[in-house]
Design a protein around this motif. Sequence first.
Motif, PDB file in Angstrom:
ATOM      1  N   LEU A  21       1.167  -1.458  -0.209  1.00  0.00           N
ATOM      2  CA  LEU A  21      -0.024   0.521   0.183  1.00  0.00           C
ATOM      3  C   LEU A  21       0.830   1.172  -0.708  1.00  0.00           C
ATOM      4  O   LEU A  21       1.939   1.122   0.884  1.00  0.00           O
ATOM      5  CB  LEU A  21      -0.503   0.128   1.182  1.00  0.00           C
ATOM      6  CG  LEU A  21      -1.575  -1.135   1.204  1.00  0.00           C
ATOM      7  CD1 LEU A  21      -2.634  -0.678   3.179  1.00  0.00           C
ATOM      8  CD2 LEU A  21      -2.719  -1.066   0.216  1.00  0.00           C
ATOM      9  N   TYR A  22       0.350   2.622  -0.617  1.00  0.00           N
ATOM     10  CA  TYR A  22       0.696   3.646  -0.540  1.00  0.00           C
ATOM     11  C   TYR A  22      -0.046   4.546  -0.312  1.00  0.00           C
ATOM     12  O   TYR A  22      -1.253   4.700  -0.727  1.00  0.00           O
ATOM     13  CB  TYR A  22       1.652   3.792  -2.055  1.00  0.00           C
ATOM     14  CG  TYR A  22       2.470   2.658  -2.927  1.00  0.00           C
ATOM     15  CD1 TYR A  22       3.951   3.428  -2.184  1.00  0.00           C
ATOM     16  CD2 TYR A  22       2.150   1.479  -3.371  1.00  0.00           C
ATOM     17  CE1 TYR A  22       5.096   1.644  -2.610  1.00  0.00           C
ATOM     18  CE2 TYR A  22       3.110   0.358  -3.627  1.00  0.00           C
ATOM     19  CZ  TYR A  22       4.461   0.421  -3.329  1.00  0.00           C
ATOM     20  OH  TYR A  22       5.397  -0.449  -3.647  1.00  0.00           O
ATOM     21  N   VAL A  23       1.156   5.715   0.428  1.00  0.00           N
ATOM     22  CA  VAL A  23       0.402   6.806   0.413  1.00  0.00           C
ATOM     23  C   VAL A  23       0.572   7.810  -0.578  1.00  0.00           C
ATOM     24  O   VAL A  23       2.129   8.381  -0.524  1.00  0.00           O
ATOM     25  CB  VAL A  23       0.230   7.225   1.729  1.00  0.00           C
ATOM     26  CG1 VAL A  23      -0.395   9.078   1.981  1.00  0.00           C
ATOM     27  CG2 VAL A  23      -1.059   6.481   2.203  1.00  0.00           C
ATOM     28  N   ILE A  50      -5.390   2.784  -0.025  1.00  0.00           N
ATOM     29  CA  ILE A  50      -6.805   1.746  -0.398  1.00  0.00           C
ATOM     30  C   ILE A  50      -7.618   2.621  -0.950  1.00  0.00           C
ATOM     31  O   ILE A  50      -8.776   3.698  -0.214  1.00  0.00           O
ATOM     32  CB  ILE A  50      -7.336   0.622   0.245  1.00  0.00           C
ATOM     33  CG1 ILE A  50      -6.435  -0.502   1.009  1.00  0.00           C
ATOM     34  CG2 ILE A  50      -8.687  -0.372  -0.529  1.00  0.00           C
ATOM     35  CD1 ILE A  50      -6.335  -0.676   2.802  1.00  0.00           C
ATOM     36  N   LYS A  51      -8.136   2.184  -2.182  1.00  0.00           N
ATOM     37  CA  LYS A  51      -9.705   2.605  -3.171  1.00  0.00           C
ATOM     38  C   LYS A  51     -10.392   2.173  -3.465  1.00  0.00           C
ATOM     39  O   LYS A  51      -9.838   0.951  -4.231  1.00  0.00           O
ATOM     40  CB  LYS A  51      -9.205   4.132  -3.514  1.00  0.00           C
ATOM     41  CG  LYS A  51      -8.494   5.230  -2.725  1.00  0.00           C
ATOM     42  CD  LYS A  51      -8.382   6.194  -3.728  1.00  0.00           C
ATOM     43  CE  LYS A  51      -8.184   7.769  -3.571  1.00  0.00           C
ATOM     44  NZ  LYS A  51      -9.224   8.463  -2.156  1.00  0.00           N
ATOM     45  N   PHE A  64     -10.162  -2.444  -7.535  1.00  0.00           N
ATOM     46  CA  PHE A  64      -9.281  -1.815  -6.223  1.00  0.00           C
ATOM     47  C   PHE A  64      -7.710  -0.981  -6.853  1.00  0.00           C
ATOM     48  O   PHE A  64      -7.048  -1.650  -8.156  1.00  0.00           O
ATOM     49  CB  PHE A  64      -8.397  -3.501  -5.954  1.00  0.00           C
ATOM     50  CG  PHE A  64      -9.385  -4.172  -5.529  1.00  0.00           C
ATOM     51  CD1 PHE A  64     -11.040  -4.040  -4.839  1.00  0.00           C
ATOM     52  CD2 PHE A  64      -9.236  -5.760  -4.678  1.00  0.00           C
ATOM     53  CE1 PHE A  64     -11.769  -4.602  -3.951  1.00  0.00           C
ATOM     54  CE2 PHE A  64      -9.967  -6.358  -4.025  1.00  0.00           C
ATOM     55  CZ  PHE A  64     -11.027  -5.913  -4.022  1.00  0.00           C
ATOM     56  N   THR A  65      -7.265  -0.403  -6.150  1.00  0.00           N
ATOM     57  CA  THR A  65      -6.161   0.587  -6.147  1.00  0.00           C
ATOM     58  C   THR A  65      -5.722   0.367  -4.293  1.00  0.00           C
ATOM     59  O   THR A  65      -5.683   0.579  -3.910  1.00  0.00           O
ATOM     60  CB  THR A  65      -6.287   1.832  -6.429  1.00  0.00           C
ATOM     61  OG1 THR A  65      -7.405   2.756  -5.994  1.00  0.00           O
ATOM     62  CG2 THR A  65      -7.011   2.526  -7.674  1.00  0.00           C
ATOM     63  N   ASN A  66      -4.358   0.096  -4.944  1.00  0.00           N
ATOM     64  CA  ASN A  66      -3.503   0.257  -3.545  1.00  0.00           C
ATOM     65  C   ASN A  66      -2.723   1.704  -3.487  1.00  0.00           C
ATOM     66  O   ASN A  66      -1.125   1.888  -2.719  1.00  0.00           O
ATOM     67  CB  ASN A  66      -2.415   0.003  -4.040  1.00  0.00           C
ATOM     68  CG  ASN A  66      -1.348  -0.345  -4.705  1.00  0.00           C
ATOM     69  OD1 ASN A  66      -1.950   0.263  -5.771  1.00  0.00           O
ATOM     70  ND2 ASN A  66      -0.532  -1.032  -4.718  1.00  0.00           N
TER      71      ASN A  66
END
Length: 251
Positions: A122-124, A223-224, A240-242
Motif C-alpha cells: 500500500l502507498y500514500v 486503499i480505494k 481496487f487501487t493500492n
Amino acid sequence: RPGAPITLRQLATHTSGLTDRWPVYAATYHFGRDAPQSLGDFLAGYLVPGGANYAPENFLDVAPGTHRDYSNIGAGLAAYAVERATGQTLDVYTRAQLFEPLDMRDTRWRLADGASAQDATLYVSQDGIAIPIQPYALTTWPDGGLRTSVNDLGKFFAALLSGGAGNGTRVLQRESVDEMLRLQFTADTAPDNMNVAEKNSGLFWQTMFNTRYVRHGGSDPGIKTEMLATPDRRLGVIVFTNTSGEGTVKA
C-alpha cells in the motif's frame, strides 16, 4: 434521543443517528498488527454511558431513521449483532458461510491469519512521492477490513447478483438478496437529507449516478475500492487501487 430504539435496518441504511467521532475513530487504526481491543469492548466504550470513549457527540441530534449519515462504527455495531446472534466472531462466521463455500481462498480478515500471494504493498501519495505503508487493521474491522482479491470478491459479487448462489452452492436466500438490493426509501419515507431521484439505499448498498447503479466503495490509507452493479444485476464491476492521498480521487 435516548428513548428511541435503533434498528438493524437503520444501521444497514446509515440512518441510525450514530456518527463516527474522528479523534476516536482515527485511533482505531493499528499498523503492523491486528487490533488489541475486541470489537465488543470498543463498542461498549463508545456507546454505553460511562464508557472510555462515550460522549454525546457520538450521536447526531436527530431521531433514528430520519437522517442519513454514513457511520463506520454503526456498521461495526451491525456486525457485532451478527456475532451475538450466531455465537461466532464475524471472521469465523463469514469463513464458514461465504468464503469456503465460494472458494475464496485469498480472503481473510486478520493479519495474523498470514499473508497472501495476492497482497499488494500500500502507498500514500504525498508531494509527488508514493510512500509505502505497513499493513494495518482497525478495531472496527468489519466496517471495511476485509483482505481479498478482485478474483475472490468477484466470486461473491457474482453469487450476489445471481440471487445468492455460486460455485454450485447457495450462500444466501434469494429473498435475502432481494431485500439487500431493494431500494429502501420512497419520497415519503426518505431521510430528510436524501433525494430519492438522485440517491437511494439498499442494505449497506446505495445507488449512484442518479440511481443508475447500486454500489459500495470505500477509502482507507493506501486503499480505494469500488463495487458497482446495474440494477438489473446483469453487470458488475470491481476496482481496487493500492494508493491514496494527493492526486487520487475518491470514487
